[in-house]
Design an enzyme around this catalytic site. Structure first.
Site, mmCIF file in Angstrom:
data_model
loop_
_atom_site.group_PDB
_atom_site.id
_atom_site.type_symbol
_atom_site.label_atom_id
_atom_site.label_comp_id
_atom_site.label_asym_id
_atom_site.label_seq_id
_atom_site.Cartn_x
_atom_site.Cartn_y
_atom_site.Cartn_z
ATOM 1 N N LYS A 22 0.833 -1.214 0.000
ATOM 2 C CA LYS A 22 0.000 0.000 0.000
ATOM 3 C C LYS A 22 0.862 1.257 0.000
ATOM 4 O O LYS A 22 0.659 2.168 -0.785
ATOM 5 C CB LYS A 22 -0.917 0.006 1.230
ATOM 6 C CG LYS A 22 -1.596 1.346 1.455
ATOM 7 C CD LYS A 22 -2.503 1.344 2.655
ATOM 8 C CE LYS A 22 -1.833 1.677 3.964
ATOM 9 N NZ LYS A 22 -1.516 3.117 4.165
ATOM 10 N N ASN A 23 1.837 1.293 0.903
ATOM 11 C CA ASN A 23 2.616 2.526 1.040
ATOM 12 C C ASN A 23 3.590 2.753 -0.104
ATOM 13 O O ASN A 23 4.221 3.801 -0.185
ATOM 14 C CB ASN A 23 3.380 2.527 2.371
ATOM 15 C CG ASN A 23 2.448 2.763 3.547
ATOM 16 O OD1 ASN A 23 1.257 3.028 3.358
ATOM 17 N ND2 ASN A 23 2.979 2.660 4.748
ATOM 18 N N ARG A 93 -4.674 11.034 4.526
ATOM 19 C CA ARG A 93 -3.580 12.016 4.565
ATOM 20 C C ARG A 93 -2.608 11.893 3.405
ATOM 21 O O ARG A 93 -2.033 12.877 2.958
ATOM 22 C CB ARG A 93 -2.733 11.754 5.806
ATOM 23 C CG ARG A 93 -3.117 12.320 7.055
ATOM 24 C CD ARG A 93 -2.055 11.927 8.062
ATOM 25 N NE ARG A 93 -0.710 12.224 7.575
ATOM 26 C CZ ARG A 93 -0.131 13.391 7.648
ATOM 27 N NH1 ARG A 93 -0.761 14.401 8.185
ATOM 28 N NH2 ARG A 93 1.089 13.561 7.185
ATOM 29 N N CYS A 117 -6.058 13.318 12.642
ATOM 30 C CA CYS A 117 -5.876 11.905 12.323
ATOM 31 C C CYS A 117 -5.844 11.154 13.636
ATOM 32 O O CYS A 117 -5.303 11.657 14.621
ATOM 33 C CB CYS A 117 -4.568 11.751 11.565
ATOM 34 S SG CYS A 117 -3.896 10.117 11.593
ATOM 35 N N ARG A 122 0.190 14.618 13.144
ATOM 36 C CA ARG A 122 0.714 14.394 11.793
ATOM 37 C C ARG A 122 0.703 15.648 10.901
ATOM 38 O O ARG A 122 -0.021 15.700 9.897
ATOM 39 C CB ARG A 122 -0.035 13.239 11.118
ATOM 40 C CG ARG A 122 0.118 11.956 11.877
ATOM 41 C CD ARG A 122 -0.605 10.819 11.212
ATOM 42 N NE ARG A 122 0.223 10.093 10.283
ATOM 43 C CZ ARG A 122 -0.163 9.001 9.654
ATOM 44 N NH1 ARG A 122 -1.355 8.514 9.848
ATOM 45 N NH2 ARG A 122 0.642 8.376 8.831
ATOM 46 N N ASP A 306 4.319 0.566 12.029
ATOM 47 C CA ASP A 306 3.153 -0.120 11.464
ATOM 48 C C ASP A 306 3.055 -1.588 11.884
ATOM 49 O O ASP A 306 2.078 -2.265 11.536
ATOM 50 C CB ASP A 306 3.156 -0.007 9.931
ATOM 51 C CG ASP A 306 2.800 1.396 9.459
ATOM 52 O OD1 ASP A 306 2.370 2.217 10.283
ATOM 53 O OD2 ASP A 306 2.950 1.675 8.249
ATOM 54 N N ARG A 398 -8.792 -0.251 4.434
ATOM 55 C CA ARG A 398 -7.895 0.771 3.874
ATOM 56 C C ARG A 398 -6.551 0.149 3.499
ATOM 57 O O ARG A 398 -5.884 0.622 2.590
ATOM 58 C CB ARG A 398 -7.641 1.866 4.907
ATOM 59 C CG ARG A 398 -8.840 2.747 5.174
ATOM 60 C CD ARG A 398 -8.431 3.904 6.042
ATOM 61 N NE ARG A 398 -7.195 4.472 5.514
ATOM 62 C CZ ARG A 398 -6.363 5.229 6.210
ATOM 63 N NH1 ARG A 398 -6.631 5.534 7.452
ATOM 64 N NH2 ARG A 398 -5.272 5.699 5.650
HETATM 65 C C1 UD1 Z 1 4.159 6.926 6.492
HETATM 66 C C2 UD1 Z 1 3.325 5.692 6.238
HETATM 67 C C3 UD1 Z 1 2.728 5.169 7.527
HETATM 68 C C4 UD1 Z 1 3.814 4.951 8.564
HETATM 69 C C5 UD1 Z 1 4.670 6.200 8.707
HETATM 70 C C6 UD1 Z 1 5.876 5.985 9.603
HETATM 71 C C7 UD1 Z 1 2.545 6.068 3.980
HETATM 72 C C8 UD1 Z 1 1.396 6.363 3.085
HETATM 73 N N1 UD1 Z 1 2.273 6.035 5.297
HETATM 74 O O1 UD1 Z 1 3.274 7.938 7.005
HETATM 75 O O2 UD1 Z 1 2.061 3.941 7.260
HETATM 76 O O3 UD1 Z 1 3.233 4.673 9.814
HETATM 77 O O4 UD1 Z 1 5.162 6.626 7.422
HETATM 78 O O5 UD1 Z 1 6.664 4.956 9.123
HETATM 79 O O6 UD1 Z 1 3.642 5.809 3.539
HETATM 80 N N2 UD1 Z 1 6.058 14.797 10.723
HETATM 81 C C9 UD1 Z 1 6.149 16.148 10.986
HETATM 82 N N3 UD1 Z 1 6.028 17.027 9.942
HETATM 83 C C10 UD1 Z 1 5.821 16.610 8.663
HETATM 84 C C11 UD1 Z 1 5.744 15.228 8.395
HETATM 85 C C12 UD1 Z 1 5.863 14.341 9.439
HETATM 86 O O7 UD1 Z 1 6.330 16.549 12.140
HETATM 87 O O8 UD1 Z 1 5.725 17.461 7.769
HETATM 88 C C13 UD1 Z 1 6.176 13.815 11.820
HETATM 89 C C14 UD1 Z 1 4.909 13.003 12.026
HETATM 90 O O9 UD1 Z 1 3.980 13.680 12.837
HETATM 91 C C15 UD1 Z 1 5.446 11.753 12.679
HETATM 92 C C16 UD1 Z 1 6.814 11.583 12.014
HETATM 93 O O10 UD1 Z 1 7.142 12.856 11.467
HETATM 94 O O11 UD1 Z 1 5.599 11.967 14.054
HETATM 95 C C17 UD1 Z 1 6.885 10.531 10.927
HETATM 96 O O12 UD1 Z 1 5.816 10.726 10.044
HETATM 97 P P1 UD1 Z 1 5.913 10.374 8.490
HETATM 98 O O13 UD1 Z 1 7.084 9.524 8.233
HETATM 99 O O14 UD1 Z 1 5.788 11.640 7.716
HETATM 100 O O15 UD1 Z 1 4.601 9.519 8.300
HETATM 101 P P2 UD1 Z 1 3.750 9.459 7.001
HETATM 102 O O16 UD1 Z 1 4.620 9.709 5.827
HETATM 103 O O17 UD1 Z 1 2.512 10.262 7.141
#
Ligand code: UD1
Length: 419
Positions: A22-23, A93, A117, A122, A306, A398
């Site tokens: 998925k990711n 998201r 979320c 996030r 995850d 999902r």
């Molecule tokens: C992706 C995965 C999700 C997984 C996560 C962590 C997808 C579609 N989803 O989510 O399944 O659980 O990685 O491995 O690939 N953060 C900020 N600012 C930002 C972006 C992130 O502070 O602009 C923080 C988030 O709140 C979180 C951390 O960084 O605490 C990691 O998040 P991130 O790696 O961005 O998660 P996703 O990409 O949303």
């Protein structure tokens, strides 16, 4: 609303074929926006999230066609709007992934802010800051991120935190920027590497895929390609956990063992016998005792957030005490209260859960709060005595393709009901 009814107690045995990740599919769907010519993505799982992103790009005018062999075919030559609306983005998201490609290719993008979320705040500040460093003019107004740039310019971006979709968004944007972009502290998740591989096939110039430093030399245009998605490592881990928690033997086929090192290590520590080949992994728990393990989630290649909930379920019905520390998301322990309804002995202190394994759990009605929490509850239900009803399984849909059929193929007693 649909529910799963799980009748616990059967040791799972057999083989299960793993779907595409998925990711990995979601960023690839976004990457199709960069292609001048038609593109095909293969090994696409039939999931709600994939449909949602398809609806986002379709709304922009992309021709999207799913075929019966799990492939998606796209053609961007009919794009007419650059907006990803709130109604779709709020349900997922990851829709934010269209921001970088749209801006890079068309100089304009408008994406709704994802909003709240269940598993935490996030934010998307890293996505925005990176694009601004590349010269984009970004305003956040009326709940939308409105971005413009004549042509993005290469920049050196140091990511403050490791962000998976943040890295993917900036990587995609950089492929069409003018000059060189360096992304430091980039995410190293296999799904990021898969995206880089696809972009390279499309004509992008990227070095450092799989490391925390990505170097991109912008090109004028990218072409559509035929690309096969890598196997889902979290789905793989979840089915292996189903084997472990029921004391059975499960072989996952079409898997990618090299993307699961930290997880396989923990299964071994938990007492399972693990064997693997090029594209399969087998877990054998027959006649063995499940032991509680300590887990700390961290960015890849460490243990993935995850898989945290699934290991919590295993710990809940094991021998010993396991300490589970969640470091990625601030609110990803909601399955704890539900596991307790099945008789689990868990003490929660902030983002640390101290799990004392119980000899058995007992079935009860429970509610899924997010995607991986839903997997955790299904697993606990498979191990529990009697009947567990898992509510709000739209979360499961999902991210898991036909989970009940795949589990039933391994001998699980699980049924989807309309309630
Ligand atoms: C992706 C995965 C999700 C997984 C996560 C962590 C997808 C579609 N989803 O989510 O399944 O659980 O990685 O491995 O690939 N953060 C900020 N600012 C930002 C972006 C992130 O502070 O602009 C923080 C988030 O709140 C979180 C951390 O960084 O605490 C990691 O998040 P991130 O790696 O961005 O998660 P996703 O990409 O949303």
């Amino acid at each position: 609303m649909q529910k799963f009814i799980v009748e616990g107690g059967a040791a799972l045995e057999g083989e299960v074929t793993i779907s595409g990740a998925k990711n990995a599919v979601l960023p690839l769907q976004a990457a199709t926006l960069l292609a001048d010519t038609p593109m095909s993505i293969r090994n696409v799982p039939r999931l709600k999230d994939v449909q949602t992103l398809a609806a986002v790009i379709e709304g922009m005018g992309v021709a999207v066609r799913f075929d019966e062999h799990n492939n998606i075919h796209t053609d961007t030559r009919t794009i007419h709007t650059f907006t990803a609306p709130y109604e779709l983005v709020r349900t997922m998201r990851a829709s934010i992934l269209v921001l970088g490609p749209m801006l890079a290719r068309f100089g304009e993008a408008e994406v709704s802010l994802p909003g709240g979320c269940a598993i935490g705040d996030r934010p998307v500040n890293l996505h925005i800051a990176g694009l601004e460093a590349m010269g984009a003019d970004i305003r956040v107004e009326e709940g939308y991120i409105r971005a413009r740039a004549k042509r993005l310019k290469g920049a050196r971006i140091v990511m403050e935190m490791v962000s998976v979709t943040g890295t993917e968004n900036l990587l995609m944007a950089a492929t069409l920027a003018e000059g060189r972009t360096v992304i430091e502290n980039a995410a190293r998740e296999p799904e990021v590497t898969d995206l880089a591989r696809c972009l390279i096939a499309m004509g992008a110039r990227i070095e450092g895929a799989g490391t925390d430093r990505l170097v991109v030399e912008g090109v004028e245009s990218l072409k559509g390609v035929d690309y096969t998605v890598l196997p889902d490592r979290i789905e793989t881990g979840t089915f292996l956990a189903a084997g472990a928690i029921t004391g059975g033997r499960v072989r996952t086929l079409r898997a990618a063992p090299d993307t699961l090192d930290a997880v396989l290590q923990k299964f071994t520590e938990a007492g399972a016998a693990i064997s693997s080949g090029e594209d399969w992994i087998e877990l054998d728990m027959r006649g063995r005792t499940l032991r509680a393990v300590d887990i700390r989630t961290d960015p890849y290649p460490a243990f993935p957030t995850d898989m945290q909930a699934q290991f919590m379920a295993m710990n809940a019905c094991s021998q010993g005490i396991g300490v589970v520390v969640e470091t990625i998301f601030e609110n990803r322990m909601m399955h704890v209260a539900e596991l307790k309804r099945l008789g689990a002995n868990i003490r929660l202190e902030g983002n640390t859960a101290i799990v004392a394994g119980m000899p058995y759990l007992k079935g009860a009605p429970v509610m899924a709060t997010d995607l991986r929490a839903s997997a955790c509850l299904i697993l606990a239900g498979l191990a529990a005595e009697g009947k567990t009803t898992v509510d709000r399984i739209y979360h499961t849909d999902r991210g898991y393709e036909c989970i009940e059929h795949k589990l039933a193929g391994l001998g699980a007693r699980i049924e989807r009901v309309n309630a």
